[in-house]
Write an enzyme that holds these catalytic residues in place. Structure first.
Site, PDB file in Angstrom:
ATOM      1  N   ASP A  74      65.062  66.697 -22.304  1.00 16.76           N
ATOM      2  CA  ASP A  74      65.648  67.778 -22.772  1.00 16.76           C
ATOM      3  C   ASP A  74      64.851  68.138 -24.405  1.00 16.76           C
ATOM      4  O   ASP A  74      64.990  69.526 -24.740  1.00 16.76           O
ATOM      5  CB  ASP A  74      67.345  67.481 -22.876  1.00 16.76           C
ATOM      6  CG  ASP A  74      68.376  67.486 -21.663  1.00 16.76           C
ATOM      7  OD1 ASP A  74      67.135  67.895 -20.305  1.00 16.76           O
ATOM      8  OD2 ASP A  74      69.649  66.377 -21.634  1.00 16.76           O
ATOM      9  N   GLY A  75      64.591  66.853 -24.817  1.00 13.08           N
ATOM     10  CA  GLY A  75      63.663  67.448 -26.175  1.00 13.08           C
ATOM     11  C   GLY A  75      62.033  68.261 -25.664  1.00 13.08           C
ATOM     12  O   GLY A  75      62.705  69.541 -26.700  1.00 13.08           O
ATOM     13  N   ASN A 148      71.214  72.860 -31.295  1.00  9.56           N
ATOM     14  CA  ASN A 148      71.922  71.477 -31.121  1.00  9.56           C
ATOM     15  C   ASN A 148      72.458  71.294 -31.884  1.00  9.56           C
ATOM     16  O   ASN A 148      74.362  72.092 -31.931  1.00  9.56           O
ATOM     17  CB  ASN A 148      71.163  70.221 -30.727  1.00  9.56           C
ATOM     18  CG  ASN A 148      70.936  70.196 -28.709  1.00  9.56           C
ATOM     19  OD1 ASN A 148      71.729  71.081 -28.442  1.00  9.56           O
ATOM     20  ND2 ASN A 148      70.885  68.897 -29.301  1.00  9.56           N
ATOM     21  N   GLU A 149      72.177  70.784 -33.530  1.00 14.97           N
ATOM     22  CA  GLU A 149      72.983  71.093 -34.624  1.00 14.97           C
ATOM     23  C   GLU A 149      72.400  70.919 -35.868  1.00 14.97           C
ATOM     24  O   GLU A 149      70.629  70.255 -35.648  1.00 14.97           O
ATOM     25  CB  GLU A 149      73.796  69.461 -34.208  1.00 14.97           C
ATOM     26  CG  GLU A 149      72.830  68.575 -34.451  1.00 14.97           C
ATOM     27  CD  GLU A 149      71.892  67.845 -32.853  1.00 14.97           C
ATOM     28  OE1 GLU A 149      70.750  67.478 -33.640  1.00 14.97           O
ATOM     29  OE2 GLU A 149      72.760  67.712 -32.460  1.00 14.97           O
ATOM     30  N   ARG A 176      83.930  62.675 -47.911  1.00 16.85           N
ATOM     31  CA  ARG A 176      83.214  61.628 -48.322  1.00 16.85           C
ATOM     32  C   ARG A 176      82.840  60.776 -46.595  1.00 16.85           C
ATOM     33  O   ARG A 176      83.704  60.254 -46.066  1.00 16.85           O
ATOM     34  CB  ARG A 176      83.881  60.239 -49.387  1.00 16.85           C
ATOM     35  CG  ARG A 176      83.857  60.963 -50.385  1.00 16.85           C
ATOM     36  CD  ARG A 176      84.432  60.069 -51.764  1.00 16.85           C
ATOM     37  NE  ARG A 176      83.532  58.970 -51.645  1.00 16.85           N
ATOM     38  CZ  ARG A 176      83.478  57.955 -51.972  1.00 16.85           C
ATOM     39  NH1 ARG A 176      84.492  56.968 -51.808  1.00 16.85           N
ATOM     40  NH2 ARG A 176      82.582  56.816 -52.009  1.00 16.85           N
ATOM     41  N   THR A 189      77.171  68.548 -26.075  1.00 13.32           N
ATOM     42  CA  THR A 189      77.099  66.798 -25.181  1.00 13.32           C
ATOM     43  C   THR A 189      75.776  65.801 -25.743  1.00 13.32           C
ATOM     44  O   THR A 189      75.340  65.478 -24.712  1.00 13.32           O
ATOM     45  CB  THR A 189      76.880  67.684 -24.023  1.00 13.32           C
ATOM     46  OG1 THR A 189      76.176  68.857 -23.991  1.00 13.32           O
ATOM     47  CG2 THR A 189      77.979  68.303 -23.356  1.00 13.32           C
ATOM     48  N   ALA A 190      75.043  66.519 -27.059  1.00 14.74           N
ATOM     49  CA  ALA A 190      74.651  65.711 -27.338  1.00 14.74           C
ATOM     50  C   ALA A 190      74.898  64.944 -28.312  1.00 14.74           C
ATOM     51  O   ALA A 190      75.851  64.367 -28.651  1.00 14.74           O
ATOM     52  CB  ALA A 190      73.149  66.649 -27.883  1.00 14.74           C
ATOM     53  N   ALA A 192      76.735  65.017 -31.587  1.00  9.30           N
ATOM     54  CA  ALA A 192      78.102  65.395 -31.288  1.00  9.30           C
ATOM     55  C   ALA A 192      79.176  64.799 -30.863  1.00  9.30           C
ATOM     56  O   ALA A 192      80.205  64.362 -31.107  1.00  9.30           O
ATOM     57  CB  ALA A 192      78.620  66.813 -31.827  1.00  9.30           C
ATOM     58  N   LEU A 193      78.375  64.498 -29.635  1.00  6.04           N
ATOM     59  CA  LEU A 193      79.435  63.994 -28.434  1.00  6.04           C
ATOM     60  C   LEU A 193      79.480  62.135 -28.916  1.00  6.04           C
ATOM     61  O   LEU A 193      80.790  61.701 -28.348  1.00  6.04           O
ATOM     62  CB  LEU A 193      78.921  64.195 -26.679  1.00  6.04           C
ATOM     63  CG  LEU A 193      80.038  63.164 -25.805  1.00  6.04           C
ATOM     64  CD1 LEU A 193      80.863  64.361 -25.586  1.00  6.04           C
ATOM     65  CD2 LEU A 193      79.368  63.866 -24.890  1.00  6.04           C
TER      66      LEU A 193
END
Length: 297
Positions: A74-75, A148-149, A176, A189-190, A192-193
């Protein structure tokens, strides 16, 4: 019959000679199907196999390919899609990595999977892309894309960062935490999941905000519409913080910096087989929605 994608560019994992046999296998098949095949120039030095393919630079390809096939995980696929975002060029992911969530076609099945795609039997999948800018003293010092993010975090320091988050001109919250993830539906699905965020269906016009180890237990992930710009001000950090894009590029931050995140007008264009099913991949790859002992779909 001429292929729908007459010019195909092959990309393998950079600096990884193990992709050589797979690229040779793809090139042989593509030639059989009548396609003109090129190799991405940055991949060529690492390959021990003499593929004897003309080289193209992904950043400035001439001639422009009709299809780019990414061989790896995927990368590799994300890096390829970022470079092509907005070009309209289709990207096909062939998995030679571990999970293969986005690069969903196994190399072992490529002889059965690829011919129908080149004949026009495929499903198109357009994914949103984020633009992130780092501002300091009213001056933009960094700009980049993320599929992705976008991640603002404490860097190598041990102390939390303090962030003020605005949606357009409206305050969302001050937090904080060890960091904050702003994820696309693709990124849901990366990272964050794994940080406790929900899964977003790929076609949703939404962003996901996921705090990392927040100081208050009331802080929870939230999904918002992607029509307005997000602004993250770094209020305090005892050590240099950082801005990361897709865990690929990282930039140091200091107190007073602001990160501005918005949806880009460009999109990433992926190609899948006709039987591609996002929810089926969730079940197969992530065992999503399975009961203990349940037979997999």
């Amino acid at each position: 019959m001429a292929p729908i994608f007459p010019r195909v560019l092959l990309i393998g994992k950079y600096r990884d000679p193990s992709s050589g046999p797979g690229l040779a296998r793809l090139a042989t098949l593509l030639h059989t199907l009548g396609a003109e095949v090129f190799l991405e120039s940055h991949c060529a030095p690492a390959l021990q196999h003499d593929l004897r393919l003309p080289l193209l630079n992904l950043e400035d390809p001439t001639p422009t390919p009709d299809l780019v096939i990414s061989l790896g995980g995927d990368g590799t696929l994300l890096s390829t899609a970022r470079s092509l975002a907005g070009s309209g060029t289709a990207v096909l992911g062939v998995n030679q990595g571990r999970l293969g969530f986005l690069a969903d076609i196994p190399l072992d099945t490529i002889e059965e999977t690829l011919p129908p795609i080149l004949a026009g039997a495929y499903r198109e999948d357009r994914r949103s892309v984020l633009v992130a800018e780092l501002w300091r003293d009213e001056r933009r010092i960094v700009s980049g894309l993320a599929l992705n993010e976008v991640f603002v975090h404490k860097g190598c320091g041990e102390s939390m960062v303090e962030l003020r988050v605005l949606l357009g001109d409206r305050p969302l919250y001050t937090e904080r935490a060890d960091g904050l993830i702003i994820a696309t539906p693709t990124g849901s699905t990366a990272y964050a999941l794994s940080a406790g965020g929900p899964i977003l269906s790929p076609e949703l016009p939404a962003l996901l905000l996921v705090p990392i180890c927040p100081h208050t237990l009331s802080a929870r992930p939230i999904a918002i519409g992607d029509g307005l710009e997000l602004r993250l001000s770094l209020l305090a950090a005892r050590h240099p913080a950082a801005l990361s894009l897709d865990s690929h590029h990282s930039y140091p931050m200091q107190a007073g910096d602001e990160v501005r995140v918005r949806r880009s007008p460009c999109e990433a264009r992926f190609i899948h087989p006709l039987d591609h099913d996002f929810y089926g991949i969730l079940r197969r790859k992530l065992h999503w929605g399975e009961l203990p002992g349940e037979e997999r779909c």
